[in-house]
Enzyme design. Structure first.
Site, PDB file in Angstrom:
ATOM      1  N   ASP A 226       0.831  -1.203   0.000  1.00  0.00           N
ATOM      2  CA  ASP A 226       0.000   0.000   0.000  1.00  0.00           C
ATOM      3  C   ASP A 226       0.867   1.255   0.000  1.00  0.00           C
ATOM      4  O   ASP A 226       0.354   2.376  -0.090  1.00  0.00           O
ATOM      5  CB  ASP A 226      -1.010   0.006   1.142  1.00  0.00           C
ATOM      6  CG  ASP A 226      -0.391  -0.130   2.522  1.00  0.00           C
ATOM      7  OD1 ASP A 226       0.850  -0.133   2.620  1.00  0.00           O
ATOM      8  OD2 ASP A 226      -1.153  -0.244   3.509  1.00  0.00           O
ATOM      9  N   SER A 227       2.183   1.068   0.026  1.00  0.00           N
ATOM     10  CA  SER A 227       3.129   2.167  -0.210  1.00  0.00           C
ATOM     11  C   SER A 227       2.914   2.808  -1.569  1.00  0.00           C
ATOM     12  O   SER A 227       3.389   3.925  -1.816  1.00  0.00           O
ATOM     13  CB  SER A 227       4.566   1.656  -0.108  1.00  0.00           C
ATOM     14  OG  SER A 227       4.762   0.521  -0.940  1.00  0.00           O
TER      15      SER A 227
ATOM     16  N   GLU B 208       9.108  -3.800  11.128  1.00  0.00           N
ATOM     17  CA  GLU B 208       9.466  -2.474  10.613  1.00  0.00           C
ATOM     18  C   GLU B 208       9.834  -1.517  11.739  1.00  0.00           C
ATOM     19  O   GLU B 208       9.114  -1.400  12.734  1.00  0.00           O
ATOM     20  CB  GLU B 208       8.321  -1.876   9.793  1.00  0.00           C
ATOM     21  CG  GLU B 208       8.671  -0.499   9.236  1.00  0.00           C
ATOM     22  CD  GLU B 208       7.699   0.020   8.190  1.00  0.00           C
ATOM     23  OE1 GLU B 208       7.871   1.179   7.761  1.00  0.00           O
ATOM     24  OE2 GLU B 208       6.777  -0.722   7.800  1.00  0.00           O
TER      25      GLU B 208
END
Length: 271
Positions: free
Chosen positions: A53-54, A189
């Site tokens: 979705d980046s 992350e």
């Protein structure tokens, strides 16, 4: 023009990722959004293509991933799948598409019909029931813990997670919970190196780091970041692999080599 290519490389499957982790072979993952780059990344040796979705940031120009829709991800997943890469294809479930197990399954079905072979969703303990529901229905799951960009407003920005003793303990609980629920892969992350290392050694499934040190089972970056073509402030965990390279393919091959030999990430890319 065709994007199909002959390749002697065995297809990367979900069990193959586990075998790589068990053998100590690092996993190289990059985001990918179209057929042309899918073909290029595949012949460069990338193991996993993530339709992230980046794309909301690097393709659509948004400041967060929140506006990305399920249709957006399905469209770009289909584009990548048409290249028929040997790399495994993982697609993100966007914000607001997995609020319940049933909704998550319906969303996952749409992405798998578009060509995804695994789906990724952000969250820890609270997602265990959803992950179990998906896995029981033959949907391979990649979990994503630590800094989860869809939670940017809840976090108050893009901040390193697990820095405090309580935060580290929660991250360990999250990682254990998603594995116990059946996730076959987990992204870590923006997590301190020592915490990510502890998670990686605790779990039996592969871990993929982004700003989580070199001890993870593999690494992922956003394609536009590693090519140095995304404007604005560059996150600490990003390295521009395009520098000094004559072609994009050479840059991607350099990234794959650096992941495989653990020269990336360095201390300067970690927390």
């Amino acid at each position: 023009m065709t994007y199909l290519q002959e390749s002697s490389r065995p297809a990367v499957t979900v069990p193959k990722l586990q075998a790589m982790r068990d053998a100590g072979e690092k996993i190289a993952m990059l985001t990918c959004y179209d057929a042309s780059f899918a073909a290029l990344l595949d012949r460069s040796g990338v193991d996993v293509l993530l339709i992230g979705d980046s794309l909301g940031n690097v393709l659509q120009g948004h400041t967060t991933t929140l506006p990305v829709s399920l249709d957006d991800i399905a469209y770009h997943t289909a584009c990548v799948a048409r290249a028929q890469p040997r790399a495994l294809i993982i697609a993100d479930l966007p914000f607001g598409t997995y609020g319940t197990p049933a909704e998550a399954f319906a969303s996952a079905v749409k992405l798998m019909r578009a060509g995804a072979q695994m789906i990724k969703l952000e969250g820890g303990e609270w997602l265990a029931e959803t992950i179990r529901f998906l896995v029981e229905r033959a949907v391979p799951v990649c979990a994503h813990v630590g800094l989860t960009p869809q939670s940017v407003h809840a976090f108050g920005g893009f901040k390193v997670q697990g820095k405090t003793e309580a935060g580290a303990a929660q991250l360990l609980r999250d990682a254990r919970a998603v594995e116990d629920a059946g996730a076959q892969l987990v992204v870590l992350e923006a997590v301190p190196t020592l915490v990510a290392s502890e998670v990686t050694h605790m779990l039996k499934i592969p871990t993929i780091g982004i700003g989580a040190g070199t001890d993870c089972s593999g690494q992922v970056l956003v394609l536009h970041d590693m090519l140095g073509i995304f404007p604005g402030k560059r996150p600490r965990f990003v390295k521009d692999f395009m520098q000094g390279q004559p072609t994009i393919q050479a840059a991607v091959e350099a990234y794959v080599r650096a992941v495989k030999d653990s020269s990336f990430p360095g201390p300067e890319h970690s927390f």
